[in-house]
Design an enzyme around this catalytic site. Sequence first.
Site, PDB file in Angstrom:
ATOM      1  N   ARG A 137       1.162  11.960  -9.569  1.00  0.00           N
ATOM      2  CA  ARG A 137       1.770  10.216  -9.057  1.00  0.00           C
ATOM      3  C   ARG A 137       2.886  10.357  -9.587  1.00  0.00           C
ATOM      4  NH1 ARG A 137      -2.650   7.758  -6.717  1.00  0.00           N
ATOM      5  NH2 ARG A 137      -4.996   7.589  -8.261  1.00  0.00           N
ATOM      6  N   ASP A 195      -3.777   5.203   6.921  1.00  0.00           N
ATOM      7  CA  ASP A 195      -4.646   6.476   6.427  1.00  0.00           C
ATOM      8  C   ASP A 195      -5.227   6.380   7.694  1.00  0.00           C
ATOM      9  OD1 ASP A 195      -4.852   9.152   7.404  1.00  0.00           O
ATOM     10  OD2 ASP A 195      -6.450   8.741   5.715  1.00  0.00           O
ATOM     11  N   GLU A 251       1.036  -0.649  -0.610  1.00  0.00           N
ATOM     12  CA  GLU A 251      -0.009   0.131   0.004  1.00  0.00           C
ATOM     13  C   GLU A 251       0.715   1.298   0.023  1.00  0.00           C
ATOM     14  OE1 GLU A 251      -2.686   1.592  -0.860  1.00  0.00           O
ATOM     15  OE2 GLU A 251      -4.116   1.853   0.949  1.00  0.00           O
ATOM     16  N   ASP A 252       0.408   2.638  -0.415  1.00  0.00           N
ATOM     17  CA  ASP A 252       0.691   3.642  -0.354  1.00  0.00           C
ATOM     18  C   ASP A 252       1.244   4.308   0.696  1.00  0.00           C
ATOM     19  OD1 ASP A 252      -1.531   4.468  -0.625  1.00  0.00           O
ATOM     20  OD2 ASP A 252      -1.427   5.717  -2.388  1.00  0.00           O
ATOM     21  N   PHE A 266      -1.253  16.148   4.012  1.00  0.00           N
ATOM     22  CA  PHE A 266      -1.828  15.679   3.061  1.00  0.00           C
ATOM     23  C   PHE A 266      -0.219  15.006   1.852  1.00  0.00           C
ATOM     24  CE2 PHE A 266      -4.319  13.877  -0.607  1.00  0.00           C
ATOM     25  CZ  PHE A 266      -4.953  12.666  -0.477  1.00  0.00           C
TER      26      PHE A 266
END
Length: 172
Positions: free
Chosen positions: A162, A100, A96-97, A149
């Site tokens: 991205r 959160d 996963e990036d 963010f």
Amino acid sequence: MSRKKIFLTEEKIKHRIEQLGKEISLAYLDQEVMVVGVLKGAFIFMADLVRSLTIPVKVDFVAVSSYGFSSQSSGVVQIIKDTGQSITNKQVLIIEDIVDTGLTLHYLKERFLAREPKEVKICTLLDKPARREVPLKADYVGFVVPDAFLVGYGLDYQEKYRNLRDIFIIEV
Ligand code: IMP
Ligand code: MG
């Protein structure tokens, strides 16, 4: 144009991924791993991470939507694309990036476990523990990050950024 501030350079990311690759290769030592990337955010991290692994790997992807077109989680997780291969009896490593709230991976992990794999582990490039809503612990973490963010290196804001080589904090 939103304001961005550099947070992690390409060099720092590269160095950390080499360490993660060694750590994961050692942990699985000669065992085959089914690496499952969570699209779209993990596509760049996954490409670099699998090339730092020295163990045999199979590669697959799932696509999940939990955010829609906002920077806030809706809390609703939806599988848009499932794995193409069976994960039964496999050692699965989800890539996963960023974790959160934890909702996405909590849901995915439960769903995978129901298919009786040998095990399911999680590797995330970034971990934002301050925003966790469900208990979710990744097995391998690149960087623990603050409640901000982030964009770049696969991570987007409204589908943009991205392709940036570095990771930035963006004011949204
Ligand atoms: P969670 O379900 O709240 O843990 O959210 C996981 C997903 O939200 C990640 O896979 C990202 O796509 C997205 N996300 C969470 N935080 C960020 C961020 O700071 N930048 C970009 N995407 C984020
Ligand atoms: Mg994502």
